[in-house]
Design a protein around this motif. Structure first.
Motif, PDB file in Angstrom:
ATOM      1  N   VAL A  69      44.131  48.593  43.934  1.00 34.61           N
ATOM      2  CA  VAL A  69      44.404  48.744  42.507  1.00 34.61           C
ATOM      3  C   VAL A  69      43.097  48.506  41.747  1.00 34.61           C
TER       4      VAL A  69
ATOM      5  N   ALA B 205      43.000  47.031  29.531  1.00 39.71           N
ATOM      6  CA  ALA B 205      42.664  47.584  30.840  1.00 39.71           C
ATOM      7  C   ALA B 205      43.513  48.801  31.149  1.00 39.71           C
ATOM      8  N   ARG B 206      42.891  49.746  31.818  1.00 42.36           N
ATOM      9  CA  ARG B 206      43.632  50.837  32.451  1.00 42.36           C
ATOM     10  C   ARG B 206      43.786  50.464  33.916  1.00 42.36           C
ATOM     11  N   VAL B 207      44.997  50.532  34.414  1.00 45.20           N
ATOM     12  CA  VAL B 207      45.290  50.102  35.776  1.00 45.20           C
ATOM     13  C   VAL B 207      45.555  51.340  36.626  1.00 45.20           C
TER      14      VAL B 207
ATOM     15  N   CYS C 173      38.431  47.425  32.733  1.00 45.97           N
ATOM     16  CA  CYS C 173      38.558  46.523  31.581  1.00 45.97           C
ATOM     17  C   CYS C 173      37.487  46.827  30.536  1.00 45.97           C
TER      18      CYS C 173
ATOM     19  N   VAL D  18      49.007  52.032  32.886  1.00 46.24           N
ATOM     20  CA  VAL D  18      49.011  52.258  34.326  1.00 46.24           C
ATOM     21  C   VAL D  18      48.872  53.747  34.577  1.00 46.24           C
TER      22      VAL D  18
ATOM     23  N   ASN E 100      48.121  47.541  28.087  1.00 45.55           N
ATOM     24  CA  ASN E 100      47.444  48.095  29.238  1.00 45.55           C
ATOM     25  C   ASN E 100      48.169  49.350  29.702  1.00 45.55           C
TER      26      ASN E 100
ATOM     27  N   PHE F  60      41.412  47.748  38.064  1.00 50.98           N
ATOM     28  CA  PHE F  60      41.547  47.339  36.667  1.00 50.98           C
ATOM     29  C   PHE F  60      40.246  47.715  35.963  1.00 50.98           C
TER      30      PHE F  60
END
Length: 234
Positions: free
Chosen positions: A219, A209-211, A223, A4, A2, A221
């Protein structure tokens, strides 16, 4: 792994090929996975940046879709107001034709409204009606996506409610899921969504996922469910 991504700007959905459909679903919830209190209060669990994000999503799709329960509970406008861009066609899943006639979207003229009803049911005044076969569990998500695509509405945002979103995920009809989590704990109330039960963790979806970290504490997520399905089928 993932990823961030701090200082997140307006979201960009993937470019799709000619004739290809793309379905994105979004859900806003508290840290403990609640979308409303026990009394149904839900405005506003998520902050201003989450709202900006939602309006930016609307500006990138052809249609925004909700179940009739969301119309009854929230009387949403489903228009683009917090960013530049055109408002999408507003789609209401209303198999029994129970949508309240006084709902704002049926009279505001801000964007077309399409009511999806079961065969033989009259839609609300102010909306175009689309009849589809309806089983005991509602419309088949694949039928909805195909019917909208036939009208040129190929990029679709499933915005609510939780049961509608869950049916689309269970049917494998969602390509990308955006979950917005607010740093808030309700401790009780309505959960985000309930999917078909699984028995082991091996059956759980594990999408990449990109957070995204918003500056007001929320935040996101983002997905990739399409890639997760492809990986599980390989």
């Amino acid at each position: 792994m993932n990823q961030v991504v701090p200082d997140f700007g307006p979201p960009e959905l993937p470019v799709t090929g000619e004739g290809e459909t793309f379905v994105v679903a979004q859900l806003g919830q508290s840290l403990d996975g609640r979308i409303a209190t026990v009394t149904g209060a839900s405005k506003y669990i998520n902050g201003r940046r989450a709202l900006d994000h939602l309006h930016a999503l609307r500006a990138q799709v052809d249609a925004v879709l909700v179940g009739v329960g969301t119309v009854e509970a929230d009387d949403p406008q489903l228009t683009v107001r917090r960013c530049a861009g055109d408002s999408p066609v507003r789609v209401v899943l209303d198999p029994s034709g129970r949508a309240p006639c006084g709902a704002r979207m049926f009279a505001d003229g801000a964007a077309p409204v399409l009511a999806v009803v079961r065969e033989g049911v009259a839609g609300p005044a102010g909306a175009e009606t689309l009849e589809l076969p309806c089983g005991p569990n509602g419309f088949a998500p694949a039928d909805i996506v195909a019917a909208l695509a036939a009208r040129g509405l190929r990029r679709i945002l499933v915005e609510g409610g939780a049961e509608t979103l869950a049916r689309f995920i269970d049917a494998g009809a969602v390509d990308m899921l955006h979950v917005l989590v607010a740093p808030m704990i309700l401790g009780s109330g309505k959960p985000g969504f309930r999917l078909a039960p699984i028995e082991t963790l091996d059956e759980a979806m594990r999408p990449r996922a990109r957070v995204h970290l918003f500056d007001d504490g929320d935040v996101l997520f983002a997905c990739d469910l399409r890639a997760a399905r492809a990986a599980s089928a390989a």
